[in-house]
Design an enzyme around this catalytic site. Structure first.
Site, PDB file in Angstrom:
ATOM      1  N   ILE A  97      16.912  -3.084  26.431  1.00 40.58           N
ATOM      2  CA  ILE A  97      15.736  -2.251  26.733  1.00 40.58           C
ATOM      3  C   ILE A  97      15.008  -2.745  27.985  1.00 40.58           C
ATOM      4  O   ILE A  97      13.849  -2.453  28.201  1.00 40.58           O
ATOM      5  CB  ILE A  97      14.754  -2.169  25.542  1.00 40.58           C
ATOM      6  CG1 ILE A  97      14.440  -3.577  25.011  1.00 40.58           C
ATOM      7  CG2 ILE A  97      15.303  -1.270  24.454  1.00 40.58           C
ATOM      8  CD1 ILE A  97      13.281  -3.612  24.045  1.00 40.58           C
ATOM      9  N   ARG A  98      15.666  -3.584  28.772  1.00 42.45           N
ATOM     10  CA  ARG A  98      15.181  -3.893  30.121  1.00 42.45           C
ATOM     11  C   ARG A  98      16.387  -3.934  31.041  1.00 42.45           C
ATOM     12  O   ARG A  98      17.521  -3.917  30.554  1.00 42.45           O
ATOM     13  CB  ARG A  98      14.383  -5.199  30.171  1.00 42.45           C
ATOM     14  CG  ARG A  98      15.036  -6.339  29.499  1.00 42.45           C
ATOM     15  CD  ARG A  98      14.042  -7.423  29.088  1.00 42.45           C
ATOM     16  NE  ARG A  98      14.733  -8.344  28.217  1.00 42.45           N
ATOM     17  CZ  ARG A  98      15.331  -9.464  28.608  1.00 42.45           C
ATOM     18  NH1 ARG A  98      15.263  -9.844  29.869  1.00 42.45           N
ATOM     19  NH2 ARG A  98      15.990 -10.203  27.759  1.00 42.45           N
ATOM     20  N   ASP A 141      17.754   1.934  23.840  1.00 40.11           N
ATOM     21  CA  ASP A 141      16.898   1.525  22.719  1.00 40.11           C
ATOM     22  C   ASP A 141      17.694   1.763  21.432  1.00 40.11           C
ATOM     23  O   ASP A 141      18.098   2.902  21.166  1.00 40.11           O
ATOM     24  CB  ASP A 141      15.627   2.391  22.752  1.00 40.11           C
ATOM     25  CG  ASP A 141      14.667   2.057  21.623  1.00 40.11           C
ATOM     26  OD1 ASP A 141      15.065   1.347  20.675  1.00 40.11           O
ATOM     27  OD2 ASP A 141      13.522   2.526  21.685  1.00 40.11           O
ATOM     28  N   LEU A 193      20.956  -8.705  27.125  1.00 39.00           N
ATOM     29  CA  LEU A 193      20.269  -9.621  28.050  1.00 39.00           C
ATOM     30  C   LEU A 193      19.641 -10.797  27.299  1.00 39.00           C
ATOM     31  O   LEU A 193      18.963 -11.633  27.894  1.00 39.00           O
ATOM     32  CB  LEU A 193      19.196  -8.866  28.846  1.00 39.00           C
ATOM     33  CG  LEU A 193      19.740  -7.747  29.743  1.00 39.00           C
ATOM     34  CD1 LEU A 193      18.606  -7.057  30.490  1.00 39.00           C
ATOM     35  CD2 LEU A 193      20.752  -8.296  30.749  1.00 39.00           C
ATOM     36  N   GLY A 194      19.863 -10.871  26.007  1.00 40.31           N
ATOM     37  CA  GLY A 194      19.296 -11.964  25.219  1.00 40.31           C
ATOM     38  C   GLY A 194      20.118 -13.236  25.312  1.00 40.31           C
ATOM     39  O   GLY A 194      21.097 -13.323  26.063  1.00 40.31           O
ATOM     40  N   GLN A 195      19.703 -14.244  24.512  1.00 37.13           N
ATOM     41  CA  GLN A 195      20.329 -15.569  24.588  1.00 37.13           C
ATOM     42  C   GLN A 195      21.829 -15.505  24.304  1.00 37.13           C
ATOM     43  O   GLN A 195      22.630 -16.099  25.028  1.00 37.13           O
ATOM     44  CB  GLN A 195      19.653 -16.520  23.587  1.00 37.13           C
ATOM     45  CG  GLN A 195      20.099 -17.965  23.731  1.00 37.13           C
ATOM     46  CD  GLN A 195      19.797 -18.816  22.499  1.00 37.13           C
ATOM     47  OE1 GLN A 195      19.423 -18.301  21.436  1.00 37.13           O
ATOM     48  NE2 GLN A 195      19.965 -20.125  22.632  1.00 37.13           N
ATOM     49  N   TYR A 232      11.961 -11.947   8.936  1.00 38.79           N
ATOM     50  CA  TYR A 232      13.257 -12.086   9.602  1.00 38.79           C
ATOM     51  C   TYR A 232      14.364 -12.251   8.553  1.00 38.79           C
ATOM     52  O   TYR A 232      15.400 -11.572   8.588  1.00 38.79           O
ATOM     53  CB  TYR A 232      13.191 -13.296  10.524  1.00 38.79           C
ATOM     54  CG  TYR A 232      14.463 -13.662  11.238  1.00 38.79           C
ATOM     55  CD1 TYR A 232      14.947 -12.884  12.282  1.00 38.79           C
ATOM     56  CD2 TYR A 232      15.163 -14.820  10.895  1.00 38.79           C
ATOM     57  CE1 TYR A 232      16.095 -13.245  12.961  1.00 38.79           C
ATOM     58  CE2 TYR A 232      16.310 -15.189  11.573  1.00 38.79           C
ATOM     59  CZ  TYR A 232      16.773 -14.394  12.605  1.00 38.79           C
ATOM     60  OH  TYR A 232      17.904 -14.754  13.272  1.00 38.79           O
ATOM     61  N   LYS A 247      17.625  -9.980   7.463  1.00 35.63           N
ATOM     62  CA  LYS A 247      19.003 -10.496   7.546  1.00 35.63           C
ATOM     63  C   LYS A 247      19.754 -10.273   6.227  1.00 35.63           C
ATOM     64  O   LYS A 247      20.912  -9.867   6.228  1.00 35.63           O
ATOM     65  CB  LYS A 247      19.007 -11.986   7.936  1.00 35.63           C
ATOM     66  CG  LYS A 247      18.592 -12.237   9.380  1.00 35.63           C
ATOM     67  CD  LYS A 247      19.510 -11.515  10.368  1.00 35.63           C
ATOM     68  CE  LYS A 247      19.136 -11.769  11.811  1.00 35.63           C
ATOM     69  NZ  LYS A 247      19.863 -10.891  12.751  1.00 35.63           N
TER      70      LYS A 247
HETATM   71  N1  SER Z   1      17.585 -19.184  15.751  1.00 36.22           N
HETATM   72  C1  SER Z   1      17.031 -18.268  14.782  1.00 36.22           C
HETATM   73  C2  SER Z   1      15.573 -18.424  14.639  1.00 36.22           C
HETATM   74  O1  SER Z   1      15.116 -19.548  14.754  1.00 36.22           O
HETATM   75  C3  SER Z   1      17.674 -18.465  13.444  1.00 36.22           C
HETATM   76  O2  SER Z   1      18.670 -17.566  13.263  1.00 36.22           O
HETATM   77  O3  SER Z   1      14.894 -17.480  14.387  1.00 36.22           O
END
Ligand code: SER
Length: 322
Positions: free
Chosen positions: A35-36, A53, A10-12, A142, A146
């Site tokens: 998860i929704r 999940d 459901l994300g971008q 983040y 990755k």
């Molecule tokens: N679009 C992402 C962010 O800004 C980068 O991978 O976190």
């Protein structure tokens, strides 16, 4: 026949990838999970959905087994800005989720797509024409997840023969589903503010250059990489890919071609500016071009035209609803 599972559906990215794969994959099943629960009727009615999940090893295994999944697109993760606010949660979800999915892929012999990011790079990386193979010492949580994710995917390929593949996405621009908590999100929000209010306050400095891509190119890249002949792949996790790079000033100038009175001002957020400053100005994506034929279709002007048209339709529909 392909039986596909998408996490974070459901994300971008997931919302558009699910619909694209369901159109393309007529013989197998495309299972969306998150998860929704989905609210968009078109999405809901187009195929199976599982409330899942990614930290729940047992349920992930059950879903993979039940649908005889042979390909997983693992998109459930936190983005960079929200990851900096909640680093412990980012580690848990991004690494824990990937581990669960890799284990399921190993046990059930499924191929796996993992989205890495420009966030995998850091301040000591060469920021202009960033090479495919280079220094990767990110400062954000983040980014740490990755790089670790890329290494773990390579490990599962080398050690267990899991068919793991991935790309380092730049900022992704789309209008169907909002991005949530990224550093590059300004390049989406600017279109909505331009069309609604003819002005935008940007949290990055005017001259911050970042790689970007329009969503249809990103969707094509994922599918193309997963369908590519494995014998051509020297790299796996993960390929640099890009379609354009620009600064907020340059994007605003492009938008002014459609909305001449559009005004931009700046209120810089030090956390997101710090992250953006440590990311490439633009990447070299020649390995992806060479090894599996990557080629983007949208540049800055093509993307801006498509975004203005798409967002204008959404804004008009909102006004009709009141
Ligand atoms: N679009 C992402 C962010 O800004 C980068 O991978 O976190």
């Amino acid at each position: 026949m392909k039986n596909i599972l998408i996490t974070g559906a459901l994300g971008q990215i997931g919302s558009e990838l699910t619909m694209a794969l369901r159109k393309r994959n007529q013989t197998g099943v495309v299972v969306a999970s998150d998860i929704r629960m989905p609210t968009d009727p078109q999405f809901r009615d187009s195929g199976p959905f599982e409330f899942l999940d990614v930290l729940d090893e047992y349920r992930v295994g059950r879903v993979v087994e039940e649908y005889r999944i042979d390909t997983i697109y693992h998109l459930g993760a936190l983005l960079s800005a929200v990851g900096e606010k909640k680093p412990q949660v980012a580690w848990k979800i991004n690494m824990g989720g990937l581990y669960t999915i890799l284990e399921a892929a190993r046990q059930y012999k499924a191929a796996l797509f993992f989205p890495s990011s420009i966030g995998a790079f850091g301040p000591t990386t060469p920021l202009d024409n960033t090479p495919q193979d280079t220094i990767m010492r990110p400062h954000s949580m983040y980014g740490v997840t990755k790089v670790a994710g890329e290494l773990l995917c390579n490990y599962y390929h080398d050690r267990f023969g899991v068919d793991t593949r991935g790309v380092r996405f730049p900022g992704l621009i789309s209008y169907q589903t909002e991005p949530g908590g990224g550093t590059t999100d300004y390049a989406v929000a600017i279109f909505f503010e331009a069309l609604k209010h003819k002005r935008f306050t940007c949290y990055l400095k005017p001259d911050t250059s970042l790689d970007m891509m329009y969503m249809p190119d990103a969707i094509r890249a994922m599918i193309q990489l997963m369908e590519a002949d494995a014998s051509g792949l020297k790299h796996r996790n993960a390929f640099n890919i890009t379609a354009m790079h620009f600064t907020p000033t340059q994007l605003a100038a492009e938008i002014r071609k459609y909305i001449p009175e559009f005004a931009i001002d700046y209120d810089v957020d030090p956390i997101r500016q710090g992250i953006a400053d440590s990311w490439p100005n633009y990447m070299d994506d020649s390995a992806a071009r060479r090894e599996w034929g990557w080629a983007p279709e949208y540049d800055l002007s093509g993307m801006t035209k498509a975004m203005i048209e798409g967002v204008a339709r959404l804004v008009a529909a909102e006004m009709v609803k009141g």
